[in-house]
Design a protein around this motif. Sequence first.
Motif, PDB file in Angstrom:
ATOM      1  N   THR A 212      -8.333  21.332  -6.164  1.00  0.00           N
ATOM      2  CA  THR A 212      -8.065  20.465  -7.314  1.00  0.00           C
ATOM      3  C   THR A 212      -6.956  19.497  -6.946  1.00  0.00           C
ATOM      4  O   THR A 212      -5.890  19.914  -6.484  1.00  0.00           O
ATOM      5  N   VAL A 213      -7.208  18.221  -7.135  1.00  0.00           N
ATOM      6  CA  VAL A 213      -6.191  17.205  -6.832  1.00  0.00           C
ATOM      7  C   VAL A 213      -5.363  16.950  -8.091  1.00  0.00           C
ATOM      8  O   VAL A 213      -5.902  16.664  -9.159  1.00  0.00           O
ATOM      9  N   ASP A 214      -4.049  17.080  -7.940  1.00  0.00           N
ATOM     10  CA  ASP A 214      -3.138  16.883  -9.075  1.00  0.00           C
ATOM     11  C   ASP A 214      -2.530  15.496  -9.096  1.00  0.00           C
ATOM     12  O   ASP A 214      -2.116  15.006 -10.139  1.00  0.00           O
ATOM     13  N   GLU A 215      -2.432  14.873  -7.922  1.00  0.00           N
ATOM     14  CA  GLU A 215      -1.688  13.613  -7.862  1.00  0.00           C
ATOM     15  C   GLU A 215      -2.235  12.707  -6.782  1.00  0.00           C
ATOM     16  O   GLU A 215      -2.505  13.144  -5.660  1.00  0.00           O
ATOM     17  N   ILE A 216      -2.381  11.447  -7.139  1.00  0.00           N
ATOM     18  CA  ILE A 216      -2.642  10.414  -6.138  1.00  0.00           C
ATOM     19  C   ILE A 216      -1.268   9.832  -5.795  1.00  0.00           C
ATOM     20  O   ILE A 216      -0.551   9.345  -6.687  1.00  0.00           O
ATOM     21  N   VAL A 217      -0.896   9.926  -4.539  1.00  0.00           N
ATOM     22  CA  VAL A 217       0.434   9.456  -4.147  1.00  0.00           C
ATOM     23  C   VAL A 217       0.391   7.932  -4.011  1.00  0.00           C
ATOM     24  O   VAL A 217      -0.450   7.383  -3.296  1.00  0.00           O
ATOM     25  N   VAL A 218       1.278   7.278  -4.745  1.00  0.00           N
ATOM     26  CA  VAL A 218       1.333   5.814  -4.714  1.00  0.00           C
ATOM     27  C   VAL A 218       2.737   5.403  -4.311  1.00  0.00           C
ATOM     28  O   VAL A 218       3.730   5.887  -4.860  1.00  0.00           O
ATOM     29  N   SER A 219       2.808   4.506  -3.331  1.00  0.00           N
ATOM     30  CA  SER A 219       4.106   4.040  -2.856  1.00  0.00           C
ATOM     31  C   SER A 219       4.057   2.519  -2.744  1.00  0.00           C
ATOM     32  O   SER A 219       3.179   1.978  -2.070  1.00  0.00           O
ATOM     33  N   ASN A 220       4.972   1.848  -3.423  1.00  0.00           N
ATOM     34  CA  ASN A 220       5.024   0.374  -3.417  1.00  0.00           C
ATOM     35  C   ASN A 220       3.675  -0.250  -3.787  1.00  0.00           C
ATOM     36  O   ASN A 220       3.225  -1.204  -3.149  1.00  0.00           O
ATOM     37  N   GLY A 221       3.043   0.322  -4.781  1.00  0.00           N
ATOM     38  CA  GLY A 221       1.781  -0.243  -5.263  1.00  0.00           C
ATOM     39  C   GLY A 221       0.580   0.084  -4.396  1.00  0.00           C
ATOM     40  O   GLY A 221      -0.499  -0.471  -4.612  1.00  0.00           O
ATOM     41  N   ARG A 222       0.766   0.933  -3.403  1.00  0.00           N
ATOM     42  CA  ARG A 222      -0.354   1.302  -2.529  1.00  0.00           C
ATOM     43  C   ARG A 222      -0.594   2.810  -2.580  1.00  0.00           C
ATOM     44  O   ARG A 222       0.357   3.584  -2.557  1.00  0.00           O
ATOM     45  N   ALA A 223      -1.861   3.175  -2.586  1.00  0.00           N
ATOM     46  CA  ALA A 223      -2.198   4.604  -2.504  1.00  0.00           C
ATOM     47  C   ALA A 223      -1.997   5.053  -1.063  1.00  0.00           C
ATOM     48  O   ALA A 223      -2.453   4.383  -0.123  1.00  0.00           O
ATOM     49  N   GLU A 243      -2.210  12.742   3.753  1.00  0.00           N
ATOM     50  CA  GLU A 243      -1.723  11.373   3.903  1.00  0.00           C
ATOM     51  C   GLU A 243      -2.892  10.549   4.429  1.00  0.00           C
ATOM     52  O   GLU A 243      -3.548  10.957   5.394  1.00  0.00           O
ATOM     53  N   ALA A 244      -3.153   9.411   3.781  1.00  0.00           N
ATOM     54  CA  ALA A 244      -4.338   8.644   4.187  1.00  0.00           C
ATOM     55  C   ALA A 244      -4.124   7.155   3.958  1.00  0.00           C
ATOM     56  O   ALA A 244      -3.317   6.752   3.114  1.00  0.00           O
ATOM     57  N   GLY A 245      -4.859   6.369   4.716  1.00  0.00           N
ATOM     58  CA  GLY A 245      -4.783   4.923   4.556  1.00  0.00           C
ATOM     59  C   GLY A 245      -5.470   4.461   3.281  1.00  0.00           C
ATOM     60  O   GLY A 245      -5.012   3.537   2.608  1.00  0.00           O
ATOM     61  N   VAL A 246      -6.563   5.117   2.958  1.00  0.00           N
ATOM     62  CA  VAL A 246      -7.313   4.774   1.758  1.00  0.00           C
ATOM     63  C   VAL A 246      -7.613   6.050   0.970  1.00  0.00           C
ATOM     64  O   VAL A 246      -7.983   7.079   1.557  1.00  0.00           O
ATOM     65  N   VAL A 247      -7.438   5.972  -0.337  1.00  0.00           N
ATOM     66  CA  VAL A 247      -7.805   7.083  -1.219  1.00  0.00           C
ATOM     67  C   VAL A 247      -9.046   6.665  -2.013  1.00  0.00           C
ATOM     68  O   VAL A 247      -9.062   5.580  -2.610  1.00  0.00           O
TER      69      VAL A 247
END
Lengths: 515, 158
Positions: A212-223, A243-247
Motif C-alpha cells: 500500500t502506497v501512503d505517500e507520493i514524495v514531491v520535492s520542488n514541484g517534482r515527484a 526513489e524514481a525519476g517518474v512516478v
Amino acid sequence: MIHQPESVTGDLRLTSEVVVIGSGAGGATIARELSQAGRKVIVLEAGRHFTRDEFDFRMDTAFLNMYWYGGQLLTLGFPAFILPQGKTVGGTTTINSGTCFRMPHRVLKRWHLDHGLWDITAEEMELYYAAVEEYLFVQKGDPEVMGRNALMFLDGARKLGLSGGILARNAKDCEGYGVCCFGCPSDAKQSANVSYIPDAVEAGCELYTGCTVDEIVVSNGRATGVKGRLEKGGKAGPSVEVEAGVVVLAAGSLHTPRMLQVQGLCRSSGQVGRNLTIHPCAGTVAVMPEELGNPKGIPQATYVDEFADEGIMLEGGTTPPLGIVMGLPFKGRRLAEFMSQYPHFGIFGGMLSEHCSTGRVIPHHRDSSRHLIFYNLRGEDTRKFKFMIELMAEIWFSLGAKTVITPTTGDVELRPADLGRLKRRKARASDYPASSAYHPLGTCRMGSDPASSVVRHTGETWEVENLFICDGSIVPTSLGVNPQMTIFALSMRCAGFIDDRLEAIAGRTPPAAPA
Amino acid sequence: MLRIVEESVKAVTPHLLGTGAVDWLPDADPQDSLDFLRDWSRSGIDEFTLVTTVAFLALNAYSLLKTGRLFPSLGFEDREHLMKGLFRLKGALGFLLGYFLGSPAINAYYSRVDVQVALGFDIPALKEEAERRQVTRGGEPLGPRESDDERPGGGEGA
C-alpha cells in the motif's frame, strides 16, 4: 520478478527510473512498455498475485481474495450501487468479463470539443487499439462455447428488430467456464496478470504485491518517489521507499484521486475526485421452459446495442448461482424453490452506458486509506434505467419466459401480462435497491486547460512534474462501452511520453515543452 | 461480534434458506453462516458489518415486541412465523432488511460446492477440465476435445 510480501524480510529502499502504483490495465501497460524499452521499472500492487491453479471457480473466495473490501464497495446515494473493483495483480482486468470495445468516434469527438484533447487523434488511437487487440488476442467469442443463454437472448432481440451481435473479448481458446469474474481457470482470458505483467517481469520489471502506497514524495514541484508499506498477514509489515525519476499513479478511478486528495496534490483545478462516471447495471433472470446449461458459457458473450446512442447497452450471459441469489427478493421456501430452477434461468444484464449523472470520490473521514463514493442517478437516467429493464423483460417474454425477475421494487416477479404495468409506472431511483455498477472513470480527468482538468493529454499532471496518471481516472467522459481497451490504449500512448521524459531527465534530449 | 448477533445469525439460517423445501438440495449448517459473516467482516468495510449488526438487532427488537423474547430463544415455529411477517415487508426497506439479514446464510449456503453441484454447476468436473485445457500465450491453439464426454454438459452449446 514478482515478490509476495512473505518473501520480503526487512524494510525496502529501492531506486528505479519509474515506479508504478497499481498493476491493472493502466499500470501493467506502462510496466510492460517501459520495461521492454529497457527502463528500470518497479510496480507496487496493493493486492496479491494469484495464478490459475488458485482460481477455484468460487465467487466467495474470489471476492474475499481479489476484490477491494471483499466485494462490498458501495456508492452512497439513490440508489446505492455495489461497485466491484479488483485488488490483485492485473487489477480489475483479472476479474472482469473480458469484453473489448474501442471507444466510439462520437466520444472522441466530445473529448475534442468539450475537453480540448485535439492531440489525441482518431488515427493514433486506431493504431493503439489495433496493437492492443493483436497482443491480447481480441476476437469475437466462439458460439460453440458461449452457452445457449447469450445466443438465445440475442436471437430474441433480433426477432424484435433490435440490433446486436457477439462481443469481442480478450481471450484465446476460451472454453466458456463461466467464471471470468473469479479469475480465469485456464488462462484463456488475456487479463493483465497473464499478459502485460509476465512480459514486463520477463523484461526485468520488479513487482511487489501486498504493498500500500501512503505517500507520493514531491520535492520542488517534482515527484521523486513513493513511500508505502507491505501488508503481512493482515498487519502492516516492512516499509517500502522507492526513489524514481517518474512516478506513475495507476491505482484506478477510486484510489488515485483519494491518494492525491489525502496529500493535497493537484487540487488547484478542484477536479480531483469529481466527474465520476460509472455504468449502473441491472440484471434480469427469466425462468425459461428449457434448461440452458448454466453457468457453462461466457459471462458476457452477446450484446444488444439498438439503444446505444441513447446510452443503453445490454450485455450478457450467464452467472453462477451465487451471483443470482443475492439479488433475489425471495427468502425461505420461496427462495429454495426458485433457485431449484437455476438450470432454466435465462440471465442477461444491461448498463446505462452514457448518461448525465456524475458522482464524486472523497477520502473517508476516519480512515484515509479508504474512500467514500457519492453518486445519485438523476431523473432522465432513472427513466432510461427503467426502460432498460423493460426492454430485457420484453425480450425474455418474446422467447417464452414464464417469469422474469427484475430489480424493481414492487415489480420484482413479472408475468407476461405484468409488462404493461411495469411500463406505466413512474421511474424512481429508490425502486432499484439491488443494483451494481462498473467502470468508474473520470475522477482525474485529462484536458487542455489546467483550470478544468488534472492531467495533460500525455497523462502528466499539470501541477506535479514527473507525476503521471495512467488509469481510468483520466478518461474525461463516460465511454459508452466497457473501458478496458481504452485504458490499455491510452496507457500505451502515455508510456511514450514517459519514455521521452526519462530521456530528458537523463539529459539525453531537451525537456519536452509542456503541452 | 455481539453474542446475540452470532446466535441470531445461526437461528435465522433455516428460515431464510427454506431448508427442506426442495428435497434434493443439501441441508444447511448454521455454523457456516456465522463463519461466513466473520470472514466477511474481516475483509470488508466496517459499514457493512455495522449495518448487518443493526439488522440483526432490529430483528431481535421486533421479536421482543411481538413475543417478549429474543429471536434465538424462540421455538422453530415461532421463529418461522416471525420471519414470514418480515418477508411480507414491501419496498426498499423490506428488501434491504432481507438483504442484510440474509447475506450470511445465503452467501454461505450457495457458496458451497455441493450446493452448486446440485444446481448444475459442477465445479470439480469443470476444474478438472480446465486443468487439462490450459492455455499459454505462445502455445499452439488447443486441439479438439478427446470426446464430447470430456466436457461436462457437452453438446449443450447452441
